[in-house]
Design an enzyme around this catalytic site. Structure first.
Site, mmCIF file in Angstrom:
data_model
loop_
_atom_site.group_PDB
_atom_site.id
_atom_site.type_symbol
_atom_site.label_atom_id
_atom_site.label_comp_id
_atom_site.label_asym_id
_atom_site.label_seq_id
_atom_site.Cartn_x
_atom_site.Cartn_y
_atom_site.Cartn_z
ATOM 1 N N ASP A 193 -3.927 -7.536 3.522
ATOM 2 C CA ASP A 193 -2.703 -7.126 4.228
ATOM 3 C C ASP A 193 -2.714 -7.364 5.752
ATOM 4 O O ASP A 193 -2.356 -6.467 6.524
ATOM 5 C CB ASP A 193 -2.404 -5.648 3.947
ATOM 6 C CG ASP A 193 -2.128 -5.374 2.473
ATOM 7 O OD1 ASP A 193 -2.341 -6.285 1.646
ATOM 8 O OD2 ASP A 193 -1.718 -4.250 2.144
ATOM 9 N N ASP B 111 1.280 -6.768 1.126
ATOM 10 C CA ASP B 111 2.252 -5.779 0.721
ATOM 11 C C ASP B 111 3.591 -6.527 0.692
ATOM 12 O O ASP B 111 3.941 -7.218 1.665
ATOM 13 C CB ASP B 111 2.273 -4.698 1.818
ATOM 14 C CG ASP B 111 2.136 -3.293 1.297
ATOM 15 O OD1 ASP B 111 1.719 -3.103 0.147
ATOM 16 O OD2 ASP B 111 2.455 -2.361 2.076
ATOM 17 N N HIS C 145 7.144 -5.482 -0.429
ATOM 18 C CA HIS C 145 8.010 -4.453 -0.992
ATOM 19 C C HIS C 145 9.478 -4.865 -1.031
ATOM 20 O O HIS C 145 9.959 -5.535 -0.108
ATOM 21 C CB HIS C 145 7.926 -3.179 -0.136
ATOM 22 C CG HIS C 145 6.570 -2.555 -0.053
ATOM 23 N ND1 HIS C 145 5.720 -2.425 -1.128
ATOM 24 C CD2 HIS C 145 5.915 -1.979 0.994
ATOM 25 C CE1 HIS C 145 4.619 -1.809 -0.743
ATOM 26 N NE2 HIS C 145 4.702 -1.540 0.541
ATOM 27 N N HIS D 36 8.368 -0.997 5.629
ATOM 28 C CA HIS D 36 7.392 -1.980 6.117
ATOM 29 C C HIS D 36 7.206 -3.062 5.072
ATOM 30 O O HIS D 36 7.411 -2.832 3.881
ATOM 31 C CB HIS D 36 6.049 -1.307 6.423
ATOM 32 C CG HIS D 36 5.399 -0.719 5.202
ATOM 33 N ND1 HIS D 36 5.721 0.530 4.726
ATOM 34 C CD2 HIS D 36 4.494 -1.225 4.333
ATOM 35 C CE1 HIS D 36 5.022 0.770 3.629
ATOM 36 N NE2 HIS D 36 4.279 -0.284 3.356
ATOM 37 N N LYS E 75 1.603 -7.622 -3.772
ATOM 38 C CA LYS E 75 1.475 -6.364 -4.513
ATOM 39 C C LYS E 75 2.572 -5.384 -4.130
ATOM 40 O O LYS E 75 3.196 -5.531 -3.073
ATOM 41 C CB LYS E 75 0.098 -5.733 -4.265
ATOM 42 C CG LYS E 75 -0.144 -5.343 -2.825
ATOM 43 C CD LYS E 75 -1.550 -4.844 -2.615
ATOM 44 C CE LYS E 75 -1.881 -4.649 -1.169
ATOM 45 N NZ LYS E 75 -1.044 -3.667 -0.462
ATOM 46 N N CYS F 99 -5.309 0.342 2.071
ATOM 47 C CA CYS F 99 -5.419 -0.798 1.166
ATOM 48 C C CYS F 99 -6.825 -1.380 1.098
ATOM 49 O O CYS F 99 -7.234 -1.848 0.035
ATOM 50 C CB CYS F 99 -4.361 -1.836 1.519
ATOM 51 S SG CYS F 99 -2.721 -1.204 1.083
#
Ligand code: VGL
Ligand code: ZN
Length: 199
Positions: A20, A62, A64, A81, A106, A145
């Site tokens: 990340d 990440d 999202h 974020h 992810k 993470c």
């Protein structure tokens, strides 16, 4: 002078895992990790070492949706974020990720979060397909993470080297990062720095 510790030689069976390293976790980002940008030049040196030996490199991110359950608007703990396809979700501009690096996205669906790069991804299957045994893990954030990726890696049987000079913590509580490092070591992850690598 004290005798230097045995250097670690990397070779077939080793992989570099960057967790990340995304704009939103850097200073100026929406979930900035204090000194998160400091990991980038160090990771670039690990990247150069793995690239020179043609060893596999994985970068988790990440990724999202805008209505992700971890966001405050939905009762989660975090500001929005790493919304997929936005600038905040892009890897740090100065991270020298080689073209061959594998990208693992992810927490890509609204109702599930995933701190670990293994959670809901094909990371384990891909590492197994390459008969990877040892993981060298660095990135952001130590206490979320990175910690959860290392926990899963140990549970799945990987030998883990924690890149102690290339991680930074959110530290919601001031001690979180230190406690996370202790837990990872308790789980068998071995902290190393660049100086320990035989380059
Ligand atoms: C992370 C908080 C929320 C991380 C991701 O990458 O450590 N932390 N989402
Ligand atoms: Zn997140």
């Amino acid at each position: 002078m004290a005798s230097p510790a045995q250097k670690i030689s990397i070779s077939t069976g080793d992989a570099l895992i960057l967790v990340d390293v995304q704009n939103d976790f850097l200073p100026g980002g929406s979930l900035a990790v204090p000194q998160g940008d400091a990991v980038v030049p160090v990771l670039n040196r690990y990247l150069a070492t793995f690239t020179a030996r043609a060893l596999p490199i994985y970068a988790t991110r990440d990724w999202h949706p805008a209505n992700h359950c971890s966001f405050k608007a939905r009762g989660g703990p975090w500001p929005p974020h790493c919304v997929a396809e936005t600038r905040g979700a892009q890897f740090a501009a100065n991270l020298k990720l080689p073209p061959g690096a594998a990208i693992i996205s992810k927490a890509t669906t609204p109702d599930k979060d995933a701190y670990s790069g293994f959670e809901g991804t094909d990371l384990d299957a891909r590492l197994r397909a390459q008969t990877i045994k040892r993981l060298f893990v660095g990135g952001l954030a130590t206490d979320y993470c990175v910690l959860n990726t290392v926990r899963d890696a140990r549970r799945l049987g990987y030998e883990v080297y924690l890149l102690a000079d290339a991680i930074r913590a959110v530290n919601v509580k001031p001690d979180d990062g230190r406690q996370a490092e202790e837990e990872m070591q308790r789980l068998g992850a071995k902290p190393i720095t660049l100086a320990a690598l035989d380059t």
